[in-house]
Design a protein around this motif. Sequence first.
Motif, PDB file in Angstrom:
ATOM      1  N   SER A  98       1.000  -1.282  -0.016  1.00 44.29           N
ATOM      2  CA  SER A  98      -0.060   0.023   0.034  1.00 44.29           C
ATOM      3  C   SER A  98       0.945   1.186  -0.012  1.00 44.29           C
TER       4      SER A  98
ATOM      5  N   ASP B 110       2.485   4.298  -2.683  1.00 47.57           N
ATOM      6  CA  ASP B 110       2.937   4.421  -4.145  1.00 47.57           C
ATOM      7  C   ASP B 110       2.880   3.451  -5.058  1.00 47.57           C
ATOM      8  N   GLU B 111       2.160   3.424  -5.880  1.00 47.60           N
ATOM      9  CA  GLU B 111       2.439   2.456  -6.995  1.00 47.60           C
ATOM     10  C   GLU B 111       3.536   2.446  -7.887  1.00 47.60           C
TER      11      GLU B 111
ATOM     12  N   TYR C  47      -1.500  -4.877  -5.037  1.00 47.98           N
ATOM     13  CA  TYR C  47      -1.403  -3.646  -4.332  1.00 47.98           C
ATOM     14  C   TYR C  47      -2.742  -3.273  -3.977  1.00 47.98           C
TER      15      TYR C  47
ATOM     16  N   MET D 182      -5.044   0.055  -2.843  1.00 46.70           N
ATOM     17  CA  MET D 182      -5.189   1.711  -2.667  1.00 46.70           C
ATOM     18  C   MET D 182      -5.969   2.060  -1.263  1.00 46.70           C
TER      19      MET D 182
END
Length: 189
Positions: free
Chosen positions: A47, A49-50, A72, A74
């Motif tokens: 969790s 920044d991607e 991932y 959000m």
Amino acid sequence: VAECSEGTLPYEVTVLRLGHRLVRDERTSTHLGLVARAFGAKALIVSGDEDDTIESIRKLSQMWGGSFSVQYSMEWRRTVESWDGTVVHLTMYGDVLDAALEKIKADLDGSTSRRVLLIVGAEKVPAELYSLADYNVSIGNQPHSEVAALAVFLDRLFMGAELYTKFGNARMKIMPNSIGKKQVVSDED
Ligand code: SAM
């Protein structure tokens, strides 16, 4: 020591990595993924920044075998609140490991799910996490690293058995050897 297959460890652990930051945390989060997989966790949720971190952990997992999954999230809060199982947060401010582990294992052994969400931070974690977690656990009360905290917790939870997991469908495998390197490359698939 006898090898055990994936899925034979008594608890199913998913690691939630909070606050992943671009560039700065790429290497540490990759190491978290590798340590989670090698020390018996089933999955990692990142969790923050991607970036490409998830993809690079996936590629390494495919090469070394097994069914470790990486995703991932959000919305870390939703991941924690909707977790069906026990939520453990690793923090240097938490309860002493041995006492906490005794309670955690008793909880898990008495439940049907045996699922643990194991949370580690990057920088300062949101204050509400301390009350959202079922257990806040310290690995000693000195500041160190999320990678070290994760490894110690998993090893103590599984009492060393995780180190002998056999990862199926591995393209790369190491033959333990006292001198030099022995690596087997499989041409299956
Ligand atoms: N200054 C940060 C704070 O106040 O949370 C510490 C960040 S530390 C570099 C990153 C993560 O490592 C923490 O969120 C925690 O999960 C883990 N960690 C570091 N030391 C720990 C300890 N002694 N016990 C358990 N976890 C620890």
